[in-house]
Structures are given as structure tokens and as C-alpha cells.
Design a protein around this motif. Sequence first.
Motif, PDB file in Angstrom:
ATOM      1  N   VAL A   1     -13.608   8.878   9.668  1.00  0.00           N
ATOM      2  CA  VAL A   1     -12.452   9.717  10.020  1.00  0.00           C
ATOM      3  C   VAL A   1     -12.851  11.189   9.995  1.00  0.00           C
ATOM      4  CG1 VAL A   1     -10.178  10.502   9.239  1.00  0.00           C
ATOM      5  CG2 VAL A   1     -10.696   8.056   9.284  1.00  0.00           C
ATOM      6  N   HIS A   2     -13.618  11.582   8.985  1.00  0.00           N
ATOM      7  CA  HIS A   2     -14.079  12.972   8.884  1.00  0.00           C
ATOM      8  C   HIS A   2     -14.994  13.327  10.062  1.00  0.00           C
ATOM      9  CE1 HIS A   2     -14.993  16.751   6.883  1.00  0.00           C
ATOM     10  NE2 HIS A   2     -16.275  16.530   7.117  1.00  0.00           N
ATOM     11  N   ARG A   3     -15.860  12.407  10.427  1.00  0.00           N
ATOM     12  CA  ARG A   3     -16.810  12.673  11.512  1.00  0.00           C
ATOM     13  C   ARG A   3     -16.094  12.805  12.851  1.00  0.00           C
ATOM     14  NH1 ARG A   3     -21.628   8.518  12.613  1.00  0.00           N
ATOM     15  NH2 ARG A   3     -22.358   9.474  10.675  1.00  0.00           N
ATOM     16  N   HIS A   4     -15.169  11.896  13.141  1.00  0.00           N
ATOM     17  CA  HIS A   4     -14.540  11.868  14.460  1.00  0.00           C
ATOM     18  C   HIS A   4     -13.364  12.838  14.596  1.00  0.00           C
ATOM     19  CE1 HIS A   4     -16.904   8.589  16.058  1.00  0.00           C
ATOM     20  NE2 HIS A   4     -16.647   7.835  14.989  1.00  0.00           N
ATOM     21  N   PHE A   5     -12.637  13.067  13.513  1.00  0.00           N
ATOM     22  CA  PHE A   5     -11.433  13.894  13.598  1.00  0.00           C
ATOM     23  C   PHE A   5     -11.535  15.200  12.813  1.00  0.00           C
ATOM     24  CE2 PHE A   5     -10.087   9.494  14.219  1.00  0.00           C
ATOM     25  CZ  PHE A   5      -9.335   9.590  15.376  1.00  0.00           C
ATOM     26  N   GLY A   6     -12.487  15.290  11.888  1.00  0.00           N
ATOM     27  CA  GLY A   6     -12.612  16.481  11.063  1.00  0.00           C
ATOM     28  C   GLY A   6     -11.625  16.539   9.914  1.00  0.00           C
ATOM     29  N   TYR A   7     -10.928  15.429   9.643  1.00  0.00           N
ATOM     30  CA  TYR A   7      -9.925  15.411   8.582  1.00  0.00           C
ATOM     31  C   TYR A   7     -10.573  15.152   7.227  1.00  0.00           C
ATOM     32  CZ  TYR A   7      -6.699  14.656  12.520  1.00  0.00           C
ATOM     33  OH  TYR A   7      -6.010  14.747  13.688  1.00  0.00           O
ATOM     34  N   ASP A   8      -9.923  15.668   6.187  1.00  0.00           N
ATOM     35  CA  ASP A   8     -10.385  15.444   4.820  1.00  0.00           C
ATOM     36  C   ASP A   8      -9.581  14.339   4.161  1.00  0.00           C
ATOM     37  OD1 ASP A   8     -12.304  17.527   4.839  1.00  0.00           O
ATOM     38  OD2 ASP A   8     -10.700  18.994   4.533  1.00  0.00           O
ATOM     39  N   ASN A   9     -10.245  13.594   3.312  1.00  0.00           N
ATOM     40  CA  ASN A   9      -9.573  12.634   2.434  1.00  0.00           C
ATOM     41  C   ASN A   9      -8.976  13.454   1.282  1.00  0.00           C
ATOM     42  OD1 ASN A   9      -9.084  10.986   0.173  1.00  0.00           O
ATOM     43  ND2 ASN A   9     -10.662   9.524   0.734  1.00  0.00           N
ATOM     44  N   VAL A  10      -7.642  13.570   1.266  1.00  0.00           N
ATOM     45  CA  VAL A  10      -6.983  14.407   0.260  1.00  0.00           C
ATOM     46  C   VAL A  10      -6.268  13.580  -0.805  1.00  0.00           C
ATOM     47  CG1 VAL A  10      -6.705  16.383   1.791  1.00  0.00           C
ATOM     48  CG2 VAL A  10      -4.943  14.609   1.768  1.00  0.00           C
ATOM     49  N   GLY A  11      -6.396  12.267  -0.723  1.00  0.00           N
ATOM     50  CA  GLY A  11      -5.775  11.406  -1.722  1.00  0.00           C
ATOM     51  C   GLY A  11      -6.313  10.001  -1.609  1.00  0.00           C
ATOM     52  N   PHE A  12      -6.659   9.410  -2.751  1.00  0.00           N
ATOM     53  CA  PHE A  12      -7.274   8.082  -2.751  1.00  0.00           C
ATOM     54  C   PHE A  12      -6.818   7.343  -3.990  1.00  0.00           C
ATOM     55  CE2 PHE A  12     -11.297   5.901  -4.364  1.00  0.00           C
ATOM     56  CZ  PHE A  12     -11.037   4.714  -3.700  1.00  0.00           C
ATOM     57  N   HIS A  13      -6.295   6.126  -3.791  1.00  0.00           N
ATOM     58  CA  HIS A  13      -5.834   5.338  -4.947  1.00  0.00           C
ATOM     59  C   HIS A  13      -6.122   3.865  -4.715  1.00  0.00           C
ATOM     60  CE1 HIS A  13      -3.488   4.050  -8.368  1.00  0.00           C
ATOM     61  NE2 HIS A  13      -2.782   3.255  -7.589  1.00  0.00           N
ATOM     62  N   MET A  14      -6.777   3.246  -5.697  1.00  0.00           N
ATOM     63  CA  MET A  14      -7.056   1.819  -5.646  1.00  0.00           C
ATOM     64  C   MET A  14      -6.036   1.107  -6.525  1.00  0.00           C
ATOM     65  SD  MET A  14     -11.226   2.138  -5.938  1.00  0.00           S
ATOM     66  CE  MET A  14     -11.512   0.386  -6.095  1.00  0.00           C
ATOM     67  N   GLY A  15      -5.028   0.520  -5.895  1.00  0.00           N
ATOM     68  CA  GLY A  15      -3.974  -0.155  -6.642  1.00  0.00           C
ATOM     69  C   GLY A  15      -4.222  -1.653  -6.748  1.00  0.00           C
ATOM     70  N   THR A  16      -3.278  -2.353  -7.354  1.00  0.00           N
ATOM     71  CA  THR A  16      -3.419  -3.796  -7.529  1.00  0.00           C
ATOM     72  C   THR A  16      -3.167  -4.547  -6.232  1.00  0.00           C
ATOM     73  OG1 THR A  16      -1.097  -3.916  -8.236  1.00  0.00           O
ATOM     74  CG2 THR A  16      -2.765  -3.710  -9.961  1.00  0.00           C
ATOM     75  N   GLU A  17      -2.415  -3.946  -5.312  1.00  0.00           N
ATOM     76  CA  GLU A  17      -2.073  -4.616  -4.063  1.00  0.00           C
ATOM     77  C   GLU A  17      -2.878  -4.100  -2.869  1.00  0.00           C
ATOM     78  OE1 GLU A  17      -0.024  -7.172  -3.921  1.00  0.00           O
ATOM     79  OE2 GLU A  17       0.412  -7.031  -6.070  1.00  0.00           O
ATOM     80  N   GLU A  18      -3.296  -2.842  -2.909  1.00  0.00           N
ATOM     81  CA  GLU A  18      -3.960  -2.247  -1.762  1.00  0.00           C
ATOM     82  C   GLU A  18      -4.671  -0.971  -2.174  1.00  0.00           C
ATOM     83  OE1 GLU A  18      -0.804  -1.282   0.968  1.00  0.00           O
ATOM     84  OE2 GLU A  18       0.085   0.166  -0.407  1.00  0.00           O
ATOM     85  N   VAL A  19      -5.506  -0.474  -1.272  1.00  0.00           N
ATOM     86  CA  VAL A  19      -6.109   0.845  -1.420  1.00  0.00           C
ATOM     87  C   VAL A  19      -5.405   1.763  -0.432  1.00  0.00           C
ATOM     88  CG1 VAL A  19      -8.217   2.205  -1.104  1.00  0.00           C
ATOM     89  CG2 VAL A  19      -8.349  -0.066  -2.092  1.00  0.00           C
ATOM     90  N   THR A  20      -4.987   2.943  -0.889  1.00  0.00           N
ATOM     91  CA  THR A  20      -4.381   3.905   0.018  1.00  0.00           C
ATOM     92  C   THR A  20      -5.276   5.142   0.108  1.00  0.00           C
ATOM     93  OG1 THR A  20      -3.016   4.866  -1.754  1.00  0.00           O
ATOM     94  CG2 THR A  20      -2.026   3.128  -0.406  1.00  0.00           C
ATOM     95  N   VAL A  21      -5.401   5.669   1.323  1.00  0.00           N
ATOM     96  CA  VAL A  21      -6.208   6.852   1.581  1.00  0.00           C
ATOM     97  C   VAL A  21      -5.364   7.818   2.393  1.00  0.00           C
ATOM     98  CG1 VAL A  21      -8.452   7.700   2.344  1.00  0.00           C
ATOM     99  CG2 VAL A  21      -8.184   5.282   1.778  1.00  0.00           C
ATOM    100  N   ASP A  22      -5.251   9.062   1.924  1.00  0.00           N
ATOM    101  CA  ASP A  22      -4.464  10.079   2.609  1.00  0.00           C
ATOM    102  C   ASP A  22      -5.388  11.047   3.337  1.00  0.00           C
ATOM    103  OD1 ASP A  22      -2.310   8.889   1.358  1.00  0.00           O
ATOM    104  OD2 ASP A  22      -2.225  10.364  -0.265  1.00  0.00           O
TER     105      ASP A  22
END
Length: 300
Positions: free
Chosen positions: A109-130
Motif C-alpha cells: 500500500v505504501h509503495r503503490h499509494f504512498g499511504y502510511d500505516n497509522v494504526g495496527f491491531h491484532m485482535g482475537t477475530e481479525e487484524v485491522t490496519v488503518d
Amino acid sequence: MDKSRLYYQTPYVKTFMCTVEHCEESGKGTWLVTLNQTGFYPEGGGQPYDTGTLNGIPVLSVHEKGEQVIHELAQPIEEGTLAEGVVDWQRRYDNMQLHTGEHILSGLVHRHFGYDNVGFHMGTEEVTVDFNGVIEPEDLDWLEDEANQLVYANVPVKVFYPTEEERRTMEYRSKKELSGLVRIVEVPGGDVCACCGTHVENTGEVGIIKIRSMIHYKGGVRLSMLCGRRALLDYRDRLKDETRISNLLSAKLVQVPDAVEKLKNDCQDRDFLIGKLESSLVALKAGQFPESTAPPPYRV
């Protein structure tokens, strides 16, 4: 590198020997313990803590306090005891697969769009990335395909500690300005990122990277994803649900969406017909009563 943190020397440490340095009550019915070395990963960087046992005593949580790793135990253990730590390997390996898969997707995502990962959480049901930018729904499939191509390539995941001079000339992802000794995790062709988590040694171990959903979030997007065994379990559960729906609708699996749409349309048509019939019934009942007449004027 702190050699007492065995999970940095090898994330594949499953058991280890250690000496109990300190043990004290937590004030909530558990005990807080420090060890001369540990294989238990403490919560941090979006990755959950490890669990397991220490001489058979359940390790409930693991956290950092300053430079120390604090292990929360269900029972006390005597200081000076030589103890065996056993890491809950399934939990650790799941987290290693998830964390490595997140690196691959975030790097692309960073390479193609230049966006930063500004939030990351590994939960019991899923992983979320902002991400701090918008991704269109039609971009998700090719992003997912490219991420999984890196899994199939089975390239080595590199972990190294560059000098400050080397780091000044490097391009790498980081959520904040860093100084001193910095741990860099690189997935060749996918990502270079400052990270304190645990990862698999080769991308093939990630198994699969699956994006589950995307929503708009704080001016950007939040992706939900799963990797490896957790993705397999999720697919298994979803397939069981779809099979159950298929049986209830007496439709083949591939026909379930059309069957649900037909059921929805039939229900709407039925509700419309019921509404018309109720209106007709009210009118019919009203016609069964004579029209009321005004009483004659009262005269003295």
C-alpha cells in the motif's frame, strides 16, 4: 540487541530455561515476575503478548515496564528458582503469520499509494490496519493478489540493526522518529519497516493473506485482514454458515446469493400484498356500519 529477550534471537523459541529474579503480588490476585531471560513476547507494536506456563504455572500476560519484561502469573514462584518457560506456540505462530502478512500488505500500500500505516491491531477475530488515504474497492483484489505472490515466492524475511549512518540513507516505514539502535524488518520486494514484533523466517510460512473488509475511517480506510491458519479457520466457519444457508434455501452453494435475493423480493412483494389486503379489509369493515346522522336540534 538485548540477549535476554530470546524471542529476538529466534522467534521460534518454544521452551527455555531461566532464573526467577523477582516475584511480587500484583494486588489483584496474581503475581508479577521478572526473569533473567525470557522467550515470552510482551505486548507492543500492535502485537498481543504471549501466554504459556512457567514451571507449569499459567502465564496470563506479559508487558514491558521500562527495560523490564513483566510476566503476570496465576500463582507465586520463589525467587532464585530455575524454571522452564513454555510458550503457547499456536498463539505465537498465529501472531507471527499475521504480523508478517500485515508487513507485506502495508508495504505494498505504501509503495503503490504512498499511504502510511497509522494504526495496527491484532485482535482475537481479525487484524485491522488503518491507512491515511483512500483505497477504492476495485483495488483490493490486485493488492491481495500481489501480496500473495510474495507469499508464494517464499522469500526470506530479514531482521537487522543498521548503524545510524546506514539508517539515514535508508528508506523504511516508521510511525515515529527513531534514534539509537533500531530493529529493521525487511520483506524483499514487499516492505522495509522499523518493528519490534515477531515474524516468520520465510514469507511462504504466511500461507495466505486475505482482506476481509474495508471501511472509510478518519479520512482514510481501515482494512480487516487475516493470514495463515487464522484465515483458514475463518474460511471454514464462513463455508459452514453458507452451507447451512444453502440447505435452508434448498439451493446449491453457488446459487445462494440469487436465492437470498429472490427470497428478499418475495418477502417485499408479500408485505406489499398484505398491506393492500389490510387496507381493503379496513374499508370493508367500515362499510358494514350505517353512516352516523347528527341528532336533531334541542328545543325548549
